[in-house]
Design an enzyme around this catalytic site. Structure first.
Site: not given
Ligand code: SAH
Ligand code: SF4
Length: 390
Positions: A114, A127, A134, A138, A141, A358
């Site tokens: 996406e 974006c 991934c 995290c 996420c 996000c």
């Molecule tokens: N992998 C990279 C870029 C993609 S994530 C990274 O982690 O930086 C982009 C942003 O979305 C990151 O700052 C992450 O902390 C945030 N993010 C991920 N899951 C989220 C959620 N459920 N709610 C709000 N922000 C989130």
């Molecule tokens: Fe991967 Fe989501 Fe962590 Fe970014 S925030 S590194 S996309 S798992």
């Protein structure tokens, strides 16, 4: 045929791979100008032709060799068998009540990714995704719940930009993408070769020609790769999401390998090399990262790192195990960080109704409703428009 016509007709390649069984067929969008020059040289062609072809594609948006009239007929028919202009087909296009747009792209083998267009007063930000799934896992996420299936190729990254801009062109309002952020699915520094090649194409005057100041790479903190962001002279965003090693390791496993001290040292190095402040992204998770003493610890942690803090209230997704804090808690956290002198921005949640906010992006194989009922939330009802193509 223009790029626009190509997408409209669902044709992606003027020279289908089957017409050149034995020869390598290369996707044009993976080429930098020097790459194409070297490619042409390999086939005994003149180097300056590369510049001409780039002008056709990125300035005129012509992707049919037969229309590249300053190339000889013979060269055109030879190139048709060597180079394709295939772009990832759009499976779904959703538009949120707040103007955010989400594109679901088919990236072969049943996989999809996406990309999201986020409008604001003076910007139109794209974006993009860098990987299918991934591996950073995290905890908060949605993408992190889907193990890495494949890293995207440079042409699939550039392709997201080209297809979305083409869709905007079709709106006929003259809207141009002004910024690109690598904050979609995947960890861009886990795919750095392809990401930085795509950035070269997007930045260079012979390519998309977007200023480096308008390009941001966001990382979870893959320290050994971070120097490349400084080398490319693009903007750096870091997903911090924790005010101590303990909390950060709990929500971002990568912190066990690359702890905060080393991460912040690397951020300072980036600042010394570029003079650009880092954007620290900080997700507010109810009870985990959203308390007033967490705000104080966060500001203290970052006091000698040149940065701006971006506060992102957690966006829900099925089975996350985390909750979004109340608006009051979010405001209190924001106020406290400002009071302590931090440069901080509370990021407005965009595209929640179409799961485009996000951390909500996914591959289509994962069970999730297509849209979310936000009729009781601050951004209004679910007047979502949906377009399916292909
Ligand atoms: N992998 C990279 C870029 C993609 S994530 C990274 O982690 O930086 C982009 C942003 O979305 C990151 O700052 C992450 O902390 C945030 N993010 C991920 N899951 C989220 C959620 N459920 N709610 C709000 N922000 C989130
Ligand atoms: Fe991967 Fe989501 Fe962590 Fe970014 S925030 S590194 S996309 S798992």
């Amino acid at each position: 045929m223009t790029l626009s016509e190509q997408t409209q007709q669902g044709l992606s390649t003027p020279a289908d791979q089957s017409t050149a069984t034995q020869t390598e067929v290369v996707n044009f969008y993976s080429f930098t100008l020097p790459d194409l020059e070297a490619f042409l040289k390999k086939y005994g062609k003149e180097k300056f032709r590369a510049q001409q072809i780039f002008k056709w594609v990125y300035e005129q948006r012509v992707t049919d060799f037969d229309q590249m009239l300053n190339l000889s007929k013979d060269l055109r028919s030879e190139l048709k068998n060597l180079i394709t202009f295939k772009l990832p087909p759009v499976l779904k296009h959703l538009i949120s009540v707040d103007g955010t747009q989400k594109f679901l792209f088919d990236v072969r083998d049943g996989n999809s990714i996406e990309a999201v267009v986020i409008p604001s007063d003076d910007r139109l930000t794209l974006c993009v995704s860098s990987e299918i799934g991934c591996n950073m896992a995290c905890q908060f996420c949605f993408t992190g719940k889907q193990k890495l299936k494949r890293r995207l190729t440079a042409d699939e990254i550039v392709g997201q930009f080209m297809v979305v801009q083409d869709s905007l062109d079709k709106e006929g309002k003259g809207r141009k993408l002004s910024n690109i952020v690598f904050m979609g699915m995947g960890e861009p520094l886990d795919n750095s070769d392809n990401v930085f090649k795509a950035i070269e194409v997007i930045h260079s005057p012979w390519g998309v020609n977007l200023s480096k100041k308008k390009i941001t790479v966001s990382t979870s903190g893959l320290i050994p790769e971070m120097y490349k962001v400084a080398e490319a002279k693009v903007r750096l965003a870091v997903s911090l999401n924790g005010w101590s090693d303990e909390v950060r390791s709990q929500v971002m496993p990568i912190n066990k390998k690359y702890p905060l001290k080393d991460l912040l040292d690397e951020c300072r190095r980036y600042y010394r090399a570029t003079g650009e402040k880092i954007t620290m992204e900080y997700v507010l998770l109810k009870g985990v990262t959203d308390q007033i003493d967490h705000a104080r610890a966060l500001v203290k942690l970052l006091r000698d790192v040149p940065c701006k803090i971006n506060i992102i209230p957690f966006n829900e997704h099925p089975g996350s195990g985390f909750e979004r804090p109340s608006d009051e808690t979010v405001q209190a956290f924001h106020q406290e960080t400002m009071k302590l002198g931090a440069q901080v921005l509370l990021r407005r949640t965009m595209g929640r109704d179409i799961f485009a906010a996000c951390g909500q992006l996914t591959t289509k194989n994962v069970e999730r409703p297509e849209t979310m009922d936000i009729s009781n939330s601050k951004i209004g009802g679910t007047n979502v428009r949906s377009f399916s193509r292909g």
